[in-house]
Scaffold this active site. Structure first.
Site, mmCIF file in Angstrom:
data_model
loop_
_atom_site.group_PDB
_atom_site.id
_atom_site.type_symbol
_atom_site.label_atom_id
_atom_site.label_comp_id
_atom_site.label_asym_id
_atom_site.label_seq_id
_atom_site.Cartn_x
_atom_site.Cartn_y
_atom_site.Cartn_z
ATOM 1 N N ARG A 75 4.703 25.322 156.277
ATOM 2 C CA ARG A 75 5.747 24.672 157.058
ATOM 3 C C ARG A 75 7.091 25.325 156.747
ATOM 4 O O ARG A 75 7.280 25.925 155.696
ATOM 5 C CB ARG A 75 5.826 23.178 156.732
ATOM 6 C CG ARG A 75 4.570 22.395 157.070
ATOM 7 C CD ARG A 75 4.711 20.944 156.647
ATOM 8 N NE ARG A 75 3.530 20.149 156.977
ATOM 9 C CZ ARG A 75 2.469 20.029 156.191
ATOM 10 N NH1 ARG A 75 2.443 20.650 155.011
ATOM 11 N NH2 ARG A 75 1.432 19.295 156.565
ATOM 12 N N LYS B 264 3.995 17.874 152.097
ATOM 13 C CA LYS B 264 4.499 16.548 152.451
ATOM 14 C C LYS B 264 3.962 15.526 151.463
ATOM 15 O O LYS B 264 2.809 15.604 151.049
ATOM 16 C CB LYS B 264 4.053 16.173 153.870
ATOM 17 C CG LYS B 264 4.853 16.837 154.980
ATOM 18 C CD LYS B 264 4.436 16.293 156.328
ATOM 19 C CE LYS B 264 5.320 16.822 157.442
ATOM 20 N NZ LYS B 264 4.935 16.283 158.763
ATOM 21 N N HIS C 272 7.279 26.660 163.555
ATOM 22 C CA HIS C 272 6.053 25.856 163.623
ATOM 23 C C HIS C 272 5.013 26.512 164.529
ATOM 24 O O HIS C 272 3.805 26.360 164.297
ATOM 25 C CB HIS C 272 6.361 24.446 164.119
ATOM 26 C CG HIS C 272 5.321 23.441 163.725
ATOM 27 N ND1 HIS C 272 5.159 23.017 162.416
ATOM 28 C CD2 HIS C 272 4.372 22.793 164.453
ATOM 29 C CE1 HIS C 272 4.162 22.148 162.357
ATOM 30 N NE2 HIS C 272 3.661 22.000 163.577
ATOM 31 N N ARG D 221 3.113 28.865 162.517
ATOM 32 C CA ARG D 221 2.094 28.110 161.767
ATOM 33 C C ARG D 221 0.862 27.885 162.649
ATOM 34 O O ARG D 221 -0.278 28.072 162.198
ATOM 35 C CB ARG D 221 2.699 26.784 161.310
ATOM 36 C CG ARG D 221 1.746 25.800 160.614
ATOM 37 C CD ARG D 221 2.574 24.616 160.128
ATOM 38 N NE ARG D 221 1.782 23.452 159.784
ATOM 39 C CZ ARG D 221 1.225 23.228 158.590
ATOM 40 N NH1 ARG D 221 1.334 24.141 157.640
ATOM 41 N NH2 ARG D 221 0.555 22.118 158.343
ATOM 42 N N HIS E 39 -3.624 19.911 155.241
ATOM 43 C CA HIS E 39 -3.979 18.638 155.865
ATOM 44 C C HIS E 39 -5.142 17.997 155.116
ATOM 45 O O HIS E 39 -6.074 18.680 154.699
ATOM 46 C CB HIS E 39 -4.382 18.833 157.327
ATOM 47 C CG HIS E 39 -3.262 19.227 158.223
ATOM 48 N ND1 HIS E 39 -2.081 18.519 158.300
ATOM 49 C CD2 HIS E 39 -3.123 20.269 159.097
ATOM 50 C CE1 HIS E 39 -1.277 19.089 159.171
ATOM 51 N NE2 HIS E 39 -1.877 20.154 159.666
ATOM 52 N N TYR F 299 -6.928 23.543 167.483
ATOM 53 C CA TYR F 299 -7.192 24.980 167.436
ATOM 54 C C TYR F 299 -8.554 25.331 168.019
ATOM 55 O O TYR F 299 -8.750 26.442 168.514
ATOM 56 C CB TYR F 299 -7.037 25.477 165.999
ATOM 57 C CG TYR F 299 -5.722 25.045 165.402
ATOM 58 C CD1 TYR F 299 -4.519 25.447 165.981
ATOM 59 C CD2 TYR F 299 -5.663 24.182 164.307
ATOM 60 C CE1 TYR F 299 -3.304 25.019 165.484
ATOM 61 C CE2 TYR F 299 -4.448 23.748 163.800
ATOM 62 C CZ TYR F 299 -3.276 24.166 164.396
ATOM 63 O OH TYR F 299 -2.072 23.739 163.908
#
Length: 356
Positions: free
Chosen positions: A210, A234, A306, A309, A332, A341
């Site tokens: 990120r 995060k 992003h 990414r 994630h 994706y």
């Protein structure tokens, strides 16, 4: 925004806030929430509290004087009036003449308020070990999410990805061709930051980190021998992220010039630096966003970090067909986020078949 400027703006907002928001802020620093997230939340609280006073819901003379009881007794009808106000208010600082903010902005506002209410009704403890109050009006307020299938989202995003050979073509364009279009003045600035800019783009395309993770990267976090970087995800989780080998020469070139070009001392921990009047600073997110937009628009289409990414994630899934591997690379916890994706890759495969 530079970290120093961000903290200054946070302090300015904190001076306006009631005591319970300051407690909330302090509590969320321990999670930790990023300063960027807290800054955005404080801006939302300022807007909400200003509306409470302007609409007559609160009789306070200033934001800091709005009592906790106002939030406790706020009705669902009051909250719906606030949402209606957001939908109808005139936009400021924009050439767009339409009324009201977007649904995305409204959802962000409600998310910030939900976080504050959850803290006040569930997380905080008073002297008796109880929350300040129990009634959470935000649980009665529904949010409207943008309806879009994964297939539709994939189609929208696909045009803004640098897939296949375009990943290296983008880097080579910035490296070898971009400067031929520049004036002498612009050329001087470009050449000063060329190695750094290429290193940033290469890292984003080769790791999928990120923007905030790239900004907060320190020199000690980069291991070029192993091609691994250490980042804070995060929620404050630490993670080791593999970096594709094609980024190595760009990162090595930047490290070679980093100290001399940006006047870096041992105390300058940030990996990506900017320099102004001989003083090095950690490069901020806004500068990286503008840099990526500038180069990408000249190459093909204006994109954000992003989207780089997304590019890495799509290429990785195309090569491995493993959603688990992609989710781990992106940091994630679930593979659900990576469903996007599979749609992009399937569309690419269909396009290839149509050409046979």
């Amino acid at each position: 925004m530079r970290r120093e400027l961000l903290l200054e703006k946070i302090d300015e907002l904190k001076e306006l806030m009631p005591w319970y928001v300051l407690e909330y802020y302090q509590s969320k620093l321990t999670v930790p929430y990023s300063f960027t997230t807290l800054y955005e939340y404080l801006k939302e609280y300022r807007r909400f509290f200003e509306w409470l006073i302007d609409s007559g819901v609160s009789n306070a003379n200033k934001l800091a004087d709005i009592p906790l009881e106002t939030l406790e007794h706020l009705s669902k009808k009051d909250m719906e009036s606030f949402i209606l106000y957001l939908r109808e208010r005139t936009l400021l600082n924009t050439k767009n003449k339409r009324q009201g903010v977007s649904q995305t902005t409204i959802n962000r506002t409600l998310s910030a308020l939900s976080s504050l209410y959850k803290y006040l009704t569930e997380e905080v403890e008073n002297a008796d070990g109880e929350p300040y109050f129990y009634r959470n009006v935000m649980k009665k307020v529904s949010t409207k999410k943008k309806k879009e299938t994964l297939a539709a989202r994939a189609e929208n995003i696909k045009q803004k990805l640098f897939l296949g050979n375009e990943t290296m073509e983008f880097l080579e364009y910035v490296d070898c061709e971009y400067e031929h279009k520049l004036s002498k003045r612009a050329l001087s600035s470009f050449r000063k930051n060329k190695e750094r800019d290429l290193a940033i783009i290469a890292l984003l395309l080769a790791s999928g980190v990120r923007l905030s993770e790239a900004v907060n990267l320190d020199l000690k976090d980069v291991n070029l021998n192993m091609m691994i970087i250490e980042v804070t995800r995060k929620g404050g989780k630490h993670d080791s992220v593999n970096v594709a080998g094609f980024a190595k020469p760009y990162l090595e070139n930047y490290i070679t010039i980093r100290r001399g070009r940006y006047k870096a001392k041992k105390t300058d921990l940030a990996f990506f630096l900017s320099e102004y009047r001989g003083v090095p600073n950690r490069m901020d997110a806004s500068s990286i966003e503008k840099m990526v937009a500038k180069y990408s628009q000249d190459f093909k289409i204006r994109v954000t970090p992003h989207k780089l990414r997304h590019t890495l994630a799509t290429r990785l899934y195309d090569a491995t067909k493993s959603q688990v591997l992609v989710s781990h690379q992106l940091g994630h916890a679930s593979t659900q986020v990576t469903d996007l994706y599979t749609h992009i890759v399937n569309d690419e495969q269909k396009n290839a078949l149509d050409k046979l």
